[in-house]
Design a protein around this motif. Structure first.
Motif: not given
Length: 81
Positions: A57-81
């Protein structure tokens, strides 16, 4: 454990701390596609009490947090999305 998500490789690791009371979790994010290779996202680091959660479960939590960081990065880079 490593997964690929939206052009990034997310490498997740968890280990017990020196006192064996917390999981020290870390996710490294590395761009692997042409449009993400130059991106530098910070690692996600979490400490989770061992009494409250098991290692999977700890691994899952950190993985989901990382995916959220990636989603936030993509939101700031609309040409890459």
């Amino acid at each position: 454990m490593a997964v690929e998500y939206r052009g990034f490789r997310v490498t997740v690791d968890a280990k017990a701390d020196a006192t064996d009371t917390q999981w020290q979790c870390r996710a490294e994010l590395q761009g692997i596609e042409a449009q993400t290779q130059q991106a530098t996202l910070p690692a996600v680091v979490l400490e989770i009490p061992k009494l409250k959660i098991d290692v999977l479960m700890a691994l899952s939590v950190v993985e989901q947090s990382a995916k959220q960081s990636i989603d936030e990065w993509h939101a700031k880079q609309p040409a890459v999305a």
